[in-house]
Write a protein that holds these residues in place. Structure first.
Motif, mmCIF file in Angstrom:
data_model
loop_
_atom_site.group_PDB
_atom_site.id
_atom_site.type_symbol
_atom_site.label_atom_id
_atom_site.label_comp_id
_atom_site.label_asym_id
_atom_site.label_seq_id
_atom_site.Cartn_x
_atom_site.Cartn_y
_atom_site.Cartn_z
ATOM 1 N N PRO A 135 -21.136 32.477 44.158
ATOM 2 C CA PRO A 135 -20.571 31.996 45.335
ATOM 3 C C PRO A 135 -19.674 30.668 44.757
ATOM 4 O O PRO A 135 -19.935 30.010 43.784
ATOM 5 C CB PRO A 135 -21.730 31.509 45.967
ATOM 6 C CG PRO A 135 -22.813 31.073 45.020
ATOM 7 C CD PRO A 135 -22.445 32.370 44.027
ATOM 8 N N PRO A 136 -18.727 30.415 45.645
ATOM 9 C CA PRO A 136 -17.854 29.000 45.348
ATOM 10 C C PRO A 136 -18.819 27.845 45.367
ATOM 11 O O PRO A 136 -19.596 27.806 45.920
ATOM 12 C CB PRO A 136 -16.741 29.212 46.634
ATOM 13 C CG PRO A 136 -17.057 30.545 47.317
ATOM 14 C CD PRO A 136 -18.358 31.113 46.904
ATOM 15 N N PHE A 137 -18.283 27.100 44.550
ATOM 16 C CA PHE A 137 -19.072 25.785 44.231
ATOM 17 C C PHE A 137 -18.476 24.733 45.012
ATOM 18 O O PHE A 137 -17.235 24.766 45.363
ATOM 19 C CB PHE A 137 -19.447 25.357 42.771
ATOM 20 C CG PHE A 137 -18.340 25.020 42.120
ATOM 21 C CD1 PHE A 137 -17.878 23.554 42.148
ATOM 22 C CD2 PHE A 137 -17.420 26.065 41.589
ATOM 23 C CE1 PHE A 137 -16.554 23.455 41.289
ATOM 24 C CE2 PHE A 137 -16.428 26.013 40.769
ATOM 25 C CZ PHE A 137 -15.846 24.555 40.604
ATOM 26 N N ARG A 138 -19.351 23.516 45.596
ATOM 27 C CA ARG A 138 -18.768 22.705 46.409
ATOM 28 C C ARG A 138 -18.134 21.751 45.651
ATOM 29 O O ARG A 138 -18.472 21.235 44.595
ATOM 30 C CB ARG A 138 -19.806 22.038 47.147
ATOM 31 C CG ARG A 138 -20.254 22.747 48.504
ATOM 32 C CD ARG A 138 -21.239 21.952 49.197
ATOM 33 N NE ARG A 138 -21.667 22.584 50.360
ATOM 34 C CZ ARG A 138 -22.490 22.200 51.197
ATOM 35 N NH1 ARG A 138 -23.430 21.266 50.886
ATOM 36 N NH2 ARG A 138 -22.690 22.836 52.291
ATOM 37 N N VAL A 139 -16.809 20.995 46.088
ATOM 38 C CA VAL A 139 -16.182 20.144 45.372
ATOM 39 C C VAL A 139 -15.737 19.062 46.463
ATOM 40 O O VAL A 139 -15.157 19.484 47.625
ATOM 41 C CB VAL A 139 -15.044 20.633 44.870
ATOM 42 C CG1 VAL A 139 -13.940 19.445 43.937
ATOM 43 C CG2 VAL A 139 -15.245 21.747 43.828
ATOM 44 N N TRP A 140 -16.097 17.939 46.408
ATOM 45 C CA TRP A 140 -15.804 16.847 47.276
ATOM 46 C C TRP A 140 -14.397 16.404 46.924
ATOM 47 O O TRP A 140 -14.004 16.026 45.781
ATOM 48 C CB TRP A 140 -16.727 15.709 47.341
ATOM 49 C CG TRP A 140 -16.141 14.260 48.088
ATOM 50 C CD1 TRP A 140 -16.359 14.397 49.501
ATOM 51 C CD2 TRP A 140 -15.781 13.192 47.786
ATOM 52 N NE1 TRP A 140 -15.799 13.159 49.867
ATOM 53 C CE2 TRP A 140 -15.599 12.309 48.858
ATOM 54 C CE3 TRP A 140 -15.509 12.578 46.525
ATOM 55 C CZ2 TRP A 140 -15.322 11.183 48.965
ATOM 56 C CZ3 TRP A 140 -14.921 11.210 46.440
ATOM 57 C CH2 TRP A 140 -14.912 10.640 47.615
ATOM 58 N N VAL A 141 -13.545 16.235 47.871
ATOM 59 C CA VAL A 141 -12.186 15.955 47.758
ATOM 60 C C VAL A 141 -11.928 14.787 48.564
ATOM 61 O O VAL A 141 -12.061 14.438 49.757
ATOM 62 C CB VAL A 141 -11.155 16.868 47.977
ATOM 63 C CG1 VAL A 141 -11.345 18.195 47.223
ATOM 64 C CG2 VAL A 141 -11.361 17.460 49.439
ATOM 65 N N SER A 142 -10.787 13.656 48.098
ATOM 66 C CA SER A 142 -10.353 12.493 48.568
ATOM 67 C C SER A 142 -9.093 12.370 48.096
ATOM 68 O O SER A 142 -8.644 12.549 47.025
ATOM 69 C CB SER A 142 -11.228 11.206 48.111
ATOM 70 O OG SER A 142 -10.816 10.142 48.715
ATOM 71 N N SER A 143 -7.929 12.190 49.507
ATOM 72 C CA SER A 143 -6.567 12.113 49.136
ATOM 73 C C SER A 143 -6.532 10.876 48.641
ATOM 74 O O SER A 143 -7.020 9.767 49.029
ATOM 75 C CB SER A 143 -6.121 12.275 50.357
ATOM 76 O OG SER A 143 -4.807 11.775 50.165
ATOM 77 N N VAL A 144 -5.668 10.750 47.365
ATOM 78 C CA VAL A 144 -5.390 9.268 46.701
ATOM 79 C C VAL A 144 -3.991 9.156 46.755
ATOM 80 O O VAL A 144 -3.503 8.071 45.985
ATOM 81 C CB VAL A 144 -6.281 9.084 45.402
ATOM 82 C CG1 VAL A 144 -7.610 9.082 45.733
ATOM 83 C CG2 VAL A 144 -5.926 10.241 44.558
ATOM 84 N N GLY A 145 -3.131 10.154 46.816
ATOM 85 C CA GLY A 145 -1.667 9.966 46.837
ATOM 86 C C GLY A 145 -1.037 9.782 47.873
ATOM 87 O O GLY A 145 -1.543 9.471 48.877
ATOM 88 N N ALA A 146 0.252 9.372 47.609
ATOM 89 C CA ALA A 146 0.961 8.893 48.679
ATOM 90 C C ALA A 146 1.573 9.942 49.834
ATOM 91 O O ALA A 146 1.813 9.542 50.793
ATOM 92 C CB ALA A 146 2.632 8.432 48.004
ATOM 93 N N SER A 147 1.656 11.073 49.361
ATOM 94 C CA SER A 147 2.136 12.174 50.319
ATOM 95 C C SER A 147 1.028 13.171 50.607
ATOM 96 O O SER A 147 1.374 14.491 51.019
ATOM 97 C CB SER A 147 3.272 12.965 49.738
ATOM 98 O OG SER A 147 3.275 13.463 48.519
ATOM 99 N N ASN A 148 -0.202 13.034 50.645
ATOM 100 C CA ASN A 148 -1.308 13.766 51.105
ATOM 101 C C ASN A 148 -1.258 13.996 52.682
ATOM 102 O O ASN A 148 -1.127 13.136 53.150
ATOM 103 C CB ASN A 148 -2.544 13.472 50.405
ATOM 104 C CG ASN A 148 -2.849 13.980 48.815
ATOM 105 O OD1 ASN A 148 -2.153 13.287 48.093
ATOM 106 N ND2 ASN A 148 -3.626 14.549 48.602
#
Length: 148
Positions: A135-148
């Motif tokens: 199954p897909p594994f979980r990944v926590w994501v956080s936008s850190v760029g200028a244009s996210n």
């Protein structure tokens, strides 16, 4: 030690090179383990807060660099290695450099809870031969760029 290592990630070398993702991966990816004592003593909320502070610090560094594009800081539990891993890349959350299926999430809590509850880090149960598709594994994501 785990909280200290998470904080140190914010000050480590950082490369944003959209034309060479392998350099980003090699420079920006960190593996973080925990002792049995840390696993028992730390609350998931403490670890989550440490990663959130690190993401905020990386966001500030990227802003100071003047990097104008998309960038994402992300964290996952590498169950095979028994580690939390984190990285920063000049990619959006739906284009992370994984070869298998993953599920991007804004909730880091379950990922950290799974890591802290892992009593035998790096030891995986043998899969059922009738269910070899992971199954897909979980990944926590956080936008850190200028244009996210």
């Amino acid at each position: 030690m785990l909280l200290k290592w998470i904080a140190e990630v914010a000050d480590e070398p950082l490369v944003l090179e959209p034309a060479d993702r392998s350099v980003e991966w090699e420079t920006n990816t960190w593996s973080l383990g925990a002792t049995e004592e840390d696993r028992g003593a730390l609350a998931a909320a403490e670890v989550v807060a440490a990663f959130e502070r690190t993401a905020a610090a990386i966001r500030g560094r990227i802003r100071d660099l003047g990097f104008p594009a998309v960038a994402t800081f992300y964290v996952w539990h590498d169950e095979q290695a028994g580690q939390l891993r984190c990285s920063t890349g000049s990619v959006s959350a739906d284009a992370l450099p994984f070869s298998g299926p993953y599920a991007a999430s804004g909730d880091l809590g379950p990922i950290v809870e799974g890591f802290l509850a892992d009593n035998e880090p790096g030891l995986l149960a043998w899969p059922d031969p009738d269910d070899l598709e992971s199954p897909p594994f979980r990944v926590w994501v956080s936008s850190v760029g200028a244009s996210n």
